[in-house]
Structure formats: C-alpha cells, structure tokens
Design an enzyme around this catalytic site. Sequence first.
Site, short mmCIF file in Angstrom:
data_model
loop_
_atom_site.label_atom_id
_atom_site.label_comp_id
_atom_site.label_asym_id
_atom_site.label_seq_id
_atom_site.Cartn_x
_atom_site.Cartn_y
_atom_site.Cartn_z
N GLU A 84 -9.94 7.39 4.45
CA GLU A 84 -10.07 7.30 2.94
C GLU A 84 -11.39 8.21 2.58
OE1 GLU A 84 -8.17 6.13 1.13
OE2 GLU A 84 -6.89 4.80 2.33
N ARG A 94 -2.10 -7.06 -6.90
CA ARG A 94 -0.71 -7.25 -7.27
C ARG A 94 -0.33 -8.56 -6.75
NH1 ARG A 94 3.11 -5.06 -4.78
NH2 ARG A 94 1.96 -3.49 -4.08
N CYS A 147 -8.74 -4.31 0.79
CA CYS A 147 -9.45 -3.00 1.67
C CYS A 147 -10.27 -2.06 1.06
CB CYS A 147 -8.21 -2.20 2.46
SG CYS A 147 -7.45 -2.96 3.63
N HIS A 170 -7.38 3.68 6.57
CA HIS A 170 -6.27 2.85 6.78
C HIS A 170 -5.01 3.34 7.75
CE1 HIS A 170 -6.26 1.02 2.29
NE2 HIS A 170 -5.90 0.15 3.03
N1 PCA Z 1 -4.73 -4.15 4.00
C1 PCA Z 1 -5.01 -4.58 2.58
C2 PCA Z 1 -5.92 -5.76 2.88
C3 PCA Z 1 -6.05 -6.05 4.21
C4 PCA Z 1 -5.33 -4.99 4.97
O1 PCA Z 1 -5.28 -4.87 6.25
C5 PCA Z 1 -5.53 -3.64 1.76
O2 PCA Z 1 -4.90 -2.29 1.89
O3 PCA Z 1 -5.83 -3.68 0.80
#
Ligand code: PCA
Length: 218
Positions: A84, A94, A147, A170
């Site tokens: 990111e 959502r 996240c 991610h």
């Molecule tokens: N993914 C979610 C929240 C926790 C996770 O592992 C997100 O991308 O916000």
Amino acid sequence: MSAALPRILLTGFDPFAGEPVNPSWEAVRTLHGSRIGGHLVVARQLPTDFAASLRMLKAAVRELGPAILLGVGQAGGRHQLSIERVAINLQDARIPDNAGAQPVDEPVIADAPAAYFSTLPIKAMLAALQAQGVPAEISNSAGTYVCNHVAYAMLHLAAKRRGVRAGFIHIPFLPEQAARRHGAASMAQAEVVRGLKIALRAAVGTTVDRKLGAGTLD
Ligand code: PCA
C-alpha cells in the site's frame, strides 16, 4: 542480545466476514521472534474492530517502541502481495466490524491530515519481491475498512516519532478460502511468509527509495 535489537512490530488481523481464518495472522504469527536485517520481529494480532484495533495498536507501540511498523491484512480478490502506498483519514464500512460497528464517512483521527503516504520504501520492496519471484504490486488504495484505519493510525503514530517508519501490505486469500469461491485468486501461506521476509529485509536495508515506475493507468 535480542532485547537490545531494534524492533519491527508486525501485525495481522483476526478473521472477519464469516471466514474461519485470516491469512494475515496465519502468516505474521510464524515470523514472531525472528530476526530480519538486525531487527527483532514482534507479531501481534489486531481485532477486525475499528475501535479496539487502534487501542491495541497504540498500546503495542507504547510497550515495544518499534523502529518499523508493518501492518498486514487480507484483501480477498487481490492476486498478489499488494504494497500500500497511501492510507486515508476515512472510515466507510460496507459491512459491520467484528464488534458490530459500521462507521460511515467518519475520520480515523479527527483534525489529522487527509492522508499519509507509506514511509517504507515501497518500490525497493516491490523490486525485491519481483526479483525473488514473489508476485507483487503497488496499490494506491488500502480501502476504507479496518485495514486502512490501522494503516492510517500506524502512519500517524510513526509521524510523531523520530526515525520510525510504517507501511501496510494486503495479501490474497489462502488457497483453502479461494477453493470455496469460484475462480478466486489465492497465495499459499509459505509464499506469503517468504514475501513478507523479503519485503521487510528490503524495508530495513533501504533508506532512500528507488525510482521505479509502478503506477496505474486507470
Ligand atoms: N482485512 C480487512 C480488515 C481486516 C483484514 O484482514 C481490510 O482490508 O480492511
């Protein structure tokens, strides 16, 4: 002596949205106690809960005084490790979080900047991953759920501490999660762990990021 080593706080999340596992915690937990680039990795699980995740993050930063913060989270639907670039000061959920909260169009932190860029060398991390055969990309949005919330808070905390750097990655579903969805992408846990080690080694070893085109056209 490990107590004297600078620390990396590496976080993963607990399962959410009815999933039995969260691949971020499954990967991150295996790195707890390891040494990467002269740093000691301390892994912590954060809840997929807007309020509690920030309480736990702040407590961990206070307790550990990490030099590097790296958050890791599941992004089902992504095909590769997604480094990111930016976190925004916005919560827009959502679906409810694990505590039932569903904030819409609220700031992560009131009266704070609209966004922070990652202060980890995202291009050096990308190049290291690709050179070592791990599929990876730069992402320009960490979403607007828990996240992004944690990524923003990490960068806000880091901005107030001299020499502290922070970022977020991610990761895709695990194969067992993808197998329940027709055609969904996945990455095996061992590959995610290998990728996180490579990314962290690059982060520790790079102070000035590389200039490497990795943007998007749309
Ligand atoms: N993914 C979610 C929240 C926790 C996770 O592992 C997100 O991308 O916000």
